[in-house]
Design a protein around this motif. Structure first.
Motif, mmCIF file in Angstrom:
data_model
loop_
_atom_site.group_PDB
_atom_site.id
_atom_site.type_symbol
_atom_site.label_atom_id
_atom_site.label_comp_id
_atom_site.label_asym_id
_atom_site.label_seq_id
_atom_site.Cartn_x
_atom_site.Cartn_y
_atom_site.Cartn_z
ATOM 1 N N VAL A 31 10.756 8.491 1.486
ATOM 2 C CA VAL A 31 9.814 9.397 2.154
ATOM 3 C C VAL A 31 9.190 8.702 3.367
ATOM 4 C CG1 VAL A 31 7.603 10.591 1.889
ATOM 5 C CG2 VAL A 31 9.375 10.844 0.144
ATOM 6 N N ARG A 32 8.823 7.426 3.208
ATOM 7 C CA ARG A 32 8.304 6.673 4.353
ATOM 8 C C ARG A 32 9.296 6.707 5.514
ATOM 9 N NH1 ARG A 32 10.163 3.020 6.666
ATOM 10 N NH2 ARG A 32 11.342 2.077 4.949
ATOM 11 N N ALA A 33 10.561 6.421 5.208
ATOM 12 C CA ALA A 33 11.579 6.379 6.262
ATOM 13 C C ALA A 33 11.755 7.759 6.899
ATOM 14 C CB ALA A 33 12.901 5.887 5.686
ATOM 15 N N SER A 34 11.698 8.796 6.104
ATOM 16 C CA SER A 34 11.921 10.135 6.656
ATOM 17 C C SER A 34 10.765 10.529 7.573
ATOM 18 C CB SER A 34 12.136 11.158 5.538
ATOM 19 O OG SER A 34 10.906 11.513 4.963
ATOM 20 N N ILE A 35 9.558 10.058 7.259
ATOM 21 C CA ILE A 35 8.416 10.322 8.146
ATOM 22 C C ILE A 35 8.554 9.475 9.419
ATOM 23 C CG2 ILE A 35 5.923 10.066 8.408
ATOM 24 C CD1 ILE A 35 5.746 10.463 5.302
ATOM 25 N N GLU A 36 8.844 8.190 9.217
ATOM 26 C CA GLU A 36 8.915 7.252 10.339
ATOM 27 C C GLU A 36 9.970 7.673 11.365
ATOM 28 O OE1 GLU A 36 8.728 3.245 8.936
ATOM 29 O OE2 GLU A 36 9.501 2.420 10.826
ATOM 30 N N ARG A 90 0.813 -1.218 0.000
ATOM 31 C CA ARG A 90 0.000 0.000 0.000
ATOM 32 C C ARG A 90 0.846 1.268 0.000
ATOM 33 N NH1 ARG A 90 -0.062 -1.785 5.285
ATOM 34 N NH2 ARG A 90 0.158 -0.121 6.816
ATOM 35 N N LEU A 91 2.108 1.170 0.398
ATOM 36 C CA LEU A 91 2.989 2.348 0.300
ATOM 37 C C LEU A 91 3.092 2.795 -1.161
ATOM 38 C CD1 LEU A 91 5.138 4.355 1.449
ATOM 39 C CD2 LEU A 91 6.841 2.601 0.912
ATOM 40 N N PHE A 92 3.291 1.850 -2.051
ATOM 41 C CA PHE A 92 3.465 2.203 -3.468
ATOM 42 C C PHE A 92 2.121 2.535 -4.119
ATOM 43 C CE2 PHE A 92 7.000 -0.810 -2.543
ATOM 44 C CZ PHE A 92 8.008 0.143 -2.536
ATOM 45 N N ALA A 93 1.082 1.772 -3.745
ATOM 46 C CA ALA A 93 -0.241 2.037 -4.316
ATOM 47 C C ALA A 93 -0.634 3.480 -4.011
ATOM 48 C CB ALA A 93 -1.263 1.064 -3.742
ATOM 49 N N ARG A 94 -0.384 3.877 -2.767
ATOM 50 C CA ARG A 94 -0.723 5.229 -2.341
ATOM 51 C C ARG A 94 0.277 6.255 -2.891
ATOM 52 N NH1 ARG A 94 -4.836 7.990 0.539
ATOM 53 N NH2 ARG A 94 -3.884 9.765 1.595
ATOM 54 N N ALA A 152 5.544 18.737 3.682
ATOM 55 C CA ALA A 152 6.887 19.240 3.397
ATOM 56 C C ALA A 152 7.114 19.139 1.899
ATOM 57 C CB ALA A 152 7.931 18.419 4.151
ATOM 58 N N PRO A 153 7.634 20.212 1.307
ATOM 59 C CA PRO A 153 7.929 20.145 -0.127
ATOM 60 C C PRO A 153 9.141 19.254 -0.379
ATOM 61 C CG PRO A 153 8.765 22.194 0.790
ATOM 62 C CD PRO A 153 8.045 21.492 1.910
ATOM 63 N N ALA A 154 9.292 18.799 -1.601
ATOM 64 C CA ALA A 154 10.441 17.946 -1.921
ATOM 65 C C ALA A 154 10.638 17.876 -3.421
ATOM 66 C CB ALA A 154 10.218 16.536 -1.367
ATOM 67 N N VAL A 155 11.866 17.579 -3.805
ATOM 68 C CA VAL A 155 12.191 17.447 -5.224
ATOM 69 C C VAL A 155 13.323 16.436 -5.357
ATOM 70 C CG1 VAL A 155 13.680 19.509 -5.071
ATOM 71 C CG2 VAL A 155 12.909 18.763 -7.310
ATOM 72 N N GLY A 156 13.338 15.683 -6.449
ATOM 73 C CA GLY A 156 14.388 14.667 -6.594
ATOM 74 C C GLY A 156 14.443 14.111 -8.001
ATOM 75 N N GLU A 162 2.967 14.561 2.801
ATOM 76 C CA GLU A 162 1.669 14.617 3.482
ATOM 77 C C GLU A 162 0.793 13.424 3.077
ATOM 78 O OE1 GLU A 162 -0.639 18.119 2.619
ATOM 79 O OE2 GLU A 162 -1.872 17.863 4.420
ATOM 80 N N LEU A 163 0.811 13.085 1.802
ATOM 81 C CA LEU A 163 0.010 11.963 1.300
ATOM 82 C C LEU A 163 0.350 10.673 2.041
ATOM 83 C CD1 LEU A 163 -2.006 11.386 -1.130
ATOM 84 C CD2 LEU A 163 0.009 10.503 -2.323
ATOM 85 N N LEU A 164 1.621 10.535 2.434
ATOM 86 C CA LEU A 164 2.045 9.318 3.123
ATOM 87 C C LEU A 164 1.990 9.463 4.640
ATOM 88 C CD1 LEU A 164 4.992 8.178 0.805
ATOM 89 C CD2 LEU A 164 2.651 7.322 0.892
#
Ligand code: ATP
Ligand code: MG
Length: 431
Positions: A96-101, A56-60, A306-310, A299-301
């Motif tokens: 992004v998941r790890a940075s939130i976690e 669901r991480l990728f689905a979302r 927080a803004p981001a670019v990569g 935010e979605l996750l």
């Protein structure tokens, strides 16, 4: 019953997943060294996240109706607890998941990168594999446009470091979600008007992902795609200013770009700046790097907005291009190859090998008994600069015979006798 004597049927690698053997992997290591130095030059730090994540991480994160999530993921049920797991098809969602976690963005923005394998169930062909590798670079917590431009400038520097000239930049802005929604409505109207010429993919996507329909390679749909309402015309003041900010900075840096209003990228999370670096030298798999801004993803996750670019570089494609464009000499297996004759000399060779490594040299000590001739053949094949020869005479006199193997050093006395105590210095050219 299976008879124990029955021959084992050889197992081959999975289609689309490649082995990297010593010759090729030496190039990868050279390449990675350049890349890590380049990343350090901009203050990026390494993160490593698991290859396996909850589906669901990728689905979302990537979006339910993207190609990746619809048909390219390796997804399976964990037999132990029934959870749906997926081999990562890209790295951004995991980072992004790890940075939130781990509250990585708690007190400051972060520049991070990750290098490793990703998995997509695609039809294997040149430049398209089922396990491939990405260099993934993310600037988390930066609103841009300065960082957007810096990332692109940074890539231009990498091409220069690698000696690549045939890569060009395509640039677009996807605006903000509200602007995309207005454009989407106009686009669907346009697609409905041309419903009869849409192919199967187009029909399927016209409501779920109409922007992607324009990305078609179907020649029959080109005219329809060309005349479609352009997202760019729906951008508001702020989005335009951001985009102009990126363009100005690219011009400051002397970087040429082509505005490509059809550039959409295959992941849902992008907004504002999107870009790709493409080359004509790799056939139809010509995109070596893709990236952009994804201000909504954190935010979605479930994180604090927080803004981001990569961006992500496809390593196989970039290495293929590097190989084609630049002559790179294969590195030697070692600097020094030690040959020996007789058991005493063999044991001495092991000690000499350790001493030379202490002095910073890379050394292969010939393993096992073999004639001098056979050992010299190996020494030569190893690419070593010098052979150290130990026989009964050398053991007795505590010396080594030193033979330079490469053309540029043949001028030096072809073979010299050096006391063991001075060997490391002699080989390091300090003797
Ligand atoms: P493409 O349009 O070629 O399918 P993509 O838009 O799916 O690429 P991204 O998700 O942006 O690719 O991934 C970043 C980079 O990874 C691409 O620019 C490309 O260089 C590389 N890449 C993507 N898919 C593959 C693959 N199956 N095999 C090898 N490299 C790939
Ligand atoms: Mg793809």
């Amino acid at each position: 019953m299976i008879k124990m004597t029955q021959a084992f049927q050889k197992v081959a690698a999975i289609r689309g997943m490649n082995d990297l053997l010593p010759g090729a992997s030496a190039r990868w290591e050279q390449f990675e060294e350049i890349v890590r130095g380049w990343l350090r030059g901009y203050g990026y730090r390494n993160v490593r996240t698991p290859v396996l994540e909850h589906t669901r991480l990728f689905a979302r994160g990537i979006g339910e109706v993207t190609d990746i999530v619809e048909k390219e993921m390796y997804t399976f049920t964990d037999a132990l607890n029934g959870e749906s797991l997926t081999m990562r098809p890209e790295m951004t969602a995991g980072i992004v998941r790890a940075s939130i976690e781990h509250n990585l963005l708690y007190d400051r923005p972060q520049r991070v990168y990750s290098i490793g394998p990703v998995f997509r169930h695609e039809r294997p062909q040149r430049g398209r594999y089922r396990q491939f590798h990405q260099i993934d670079v993310e600037a988390l917590g930066f609103a841009g446009p300065d960082v957007d431009a810096e990332l692109i400038v940074m890539l231009a520097r990498l091409w220069k470091l690698l000696g690549l000239t045939d890569v060009r930049l395509e640039l677009n802005s996807l605006g903000q979600p509200a602007e995309r929604a207005a454009h989407r409505a106009a686009l669907i109207e346009h697609l409905e008007k041309h419903r009869d010429i849409l192919d199967e993919d187009g029909q399927r996507r016209m409501y779920s992902n109409p922007l992607r329909v324009l990305d078609t390679k179907n020649p029959a749909m080109q005219e329809m795609a060309d005349s479609a309402p352009r997202l760019f015309d729906f951008l508001g003041e702020e989005s335009r200013t951001h985009f102009e900010g990126v363009c100005k900075r690219l011009t400051d840096a002397g970087i040429e770009y082509r505005l490509n209003p059809r550039l959409v990228r295959g992941l849902d999370y992008y907004n504002l700046t999107v870009f790709e670096w493409v080359t004509d030298r790799l056939g139809s798999q010509g995109t070596v790097c893709g990236g952009g801004r994804y201000d909504g993803l954190v935010e979605l996750l479930g994180g604090k907005p927080a803004p981001a670019v990569g961006f992500a570089i496809g390593m196989e494609r970039l290495l293929d291009l590097w190989e084609q464009s630049v002559e790179v000499e294969a590195p030697a297996e070692c600097e020094v190859y030690v040959v020996h004759q007789g058991e005493d000399a063999q044991r001495l060779a092991a000690r000499v090998g350790e001493d030379l490594r202490d002095a910073g040299l890379s050394v292969i000590v010939h393993a096992g008994p073999a004639s001098f001739k056979a050992q010299f053949k190996r020494a030569d094949a190893s690419g070593a600069r010098v052979a150290v020869i130990l026989g009964a005479d050398e053991v007795a006199s505590q010396t080594a015979s030193v033979k330079f193997l490469r053309a540029q050093e043949q001028g030096e006395a072809a073979q010299q006798q050096v006391p063991l105590a001075k060997l490391a210095d002699a080989l390091n050219n300090k003797g």
